[in-house]
Design an enzyme around this catalytic site. Structure first.
Site, short mmCIF file in Angstrom:
data_model
loop_
_atom_site.label_atom_id
_atom_site.label_comp_id
_atom_site.label_asym_id
_atom_site.label_seq_id
_atom_site.Cartn_x
_atom_site.Cartn_y
_atom_site.Cartn_z
CE1 TYR A 83 -8.51 10.85 -8.48
CE2 TYR A 83 -9.37 12.35 -10.13
CZ TYR A 83 -8.56 11.30 -9.78
OH TYR A 83 -7.77 10.70 -10.74
NE ARG A 124 10.13 9.68 2.52
CZ ARG A 124 9.48 9.68 3.69
NH1 ARG A 124 9.51 10.77 4.46
NH2 ARG A 124 8.80 8.62 4.07
CB SER A 176 -1.52 14.58 -12.88
OG SER A 176 -2.33 15.47 -12.16
CB SER A 177 -6.50 13.55 -12.93
OG SER A 177 -7.84 13.84 -13.27
CE LYS A 205 -4.09 11.80 -9.74
NZ LYS A 205 -3.24 10.58 -9.69
CG ASN A 209 -0.66 4.39 -12.89
OD1 ASN A 209 -1.28 5.17 -13.60
ND2 ASN A 209 -1.15 3.20 -12.51
CG ASP A 213 -1.86 1.14 1.29
OD1 ASP A 213 -1.75 2.08 0.48
OD2 ASP A 213 -2.74 1.12 2.18
#
Length: 264
Positions: A171, A141, A157-158, A175, A107, A80
């Site tokens: 959301y 990181r 991204s979006s 992002k 992603n 996760d």
């Protein structure tokens, strides 16, 4: 002379197809959708590929088996990304297997759309924030710590971060963090000749939450682009491969929007 031109053309095409030979690529969230599509594309172009997944180990194993059957070097790692220790373990596993990481594609993400802010409870908000804000940060990181000099870091991204829409507050906000991560990290990584860029896809017919809409919904979305079609994972693959290639060595801190000029 014609034979020599054809030989050159064939060799040139082969070089383009295999432009990721000897590269090691880590793609988070690659058990399905865009991430899996990217893993297959990188593998076809000669890269060794590490795919991460969160819960569906069986699907990840099947995907790796398919890549290996096609001649690729591939592995799957569970974890996760909102857990910093899990992210460290993911990078350690890739380094133990392949010895290096040349390209990271961040992603993995969590979607929360078409939901008014008044209907978003604390648990929903925390879940999308932990994955998209914290998880992307932890991934970047570790990328900054471990990617090879001259490497590539790419954040998916979006377009919800640049086109405001009702019901996308949590959301889009989560992002948007990745966009600033890209711009700041590009300033840090340039001294090692590492580029950091974002790819900003619009709605994709074959990935994400709109993959199971009705046909009339697809048609309506398609009309938002002057090309009168929706994007596909193949459209995004090309953008990511370009930014990962030597051709993009002087592009960093950039956001490549891949949405066919759609207003969405």
């Amino acid at each position: 002379m014609a034979g020599q031109r054809n030989l050159y053309r064939t060799q040139h095409q082969r070089n383009l197809i295999m432009r990721m030979t000897n590269k090691v690529v880590l793609i988070t969230g690659a058990s399905r959708g865009l991430g899996l599509s990217l893993a297959r594309r990188f593998a076809r172009e000669g890269a060794s590929v590490a795919l991460t997944y969160n819960t569906d180990a069986a699907a990840a194993d099947r995907n790796v088996e398919a890549l290996v059957a096609e001649g690729a070097q591939a592995m799957a790692i569970g974890g996760d990304i909102s857990d910093p220790d899990a992210v460290k373990a993911i990078f350690a596993a890739v380094l133990a297997r392949f010895g290096r990481i040349d390209i990271v594609v961040a992603n993995a993400g969590r979607e929360l759309i078409d939901t008014p802010i008044t209907e978003i409870d604390n648990a929903m908000f925390e879940a999308v924030t932990k994955t998209n804000v914290f998880g992307t940060f932890y991934t970047l990181r570790e990328s900054a710590r471990h990617v090879t000099d001259g490497g590539r870091i790419i954040v998916i991204s979006s377009t919800t971060t640049i086109v405001p829409n009702a019901g996308f507050t949590a959301y889009a906000g989560s992002k948007a963090a990745g966009r600033l991560y890209v711009e700041c990290l590009a300033q840090e990584m340039g001294k090692r000749n590492v580029t950091v860029n974002g790819v900003v896809p619009g709605p994709l017919r074959d990935a994400g939450v709109i993959a199971n809409l009705q046909e009339n919904d697809y048609q309506a979305l398609a009309q938002l682009s002057p090309f009168a079609r929706l994007g596909s994972v193949a459209d995004v693959e090309g953008a990511v491969l370009f930014l990962a290639s030597d051709d993009a060595a002087w592009i960093s801190g950039h956001h490549l929007v891949v949405n066919g000029a759609a207003k969405v």
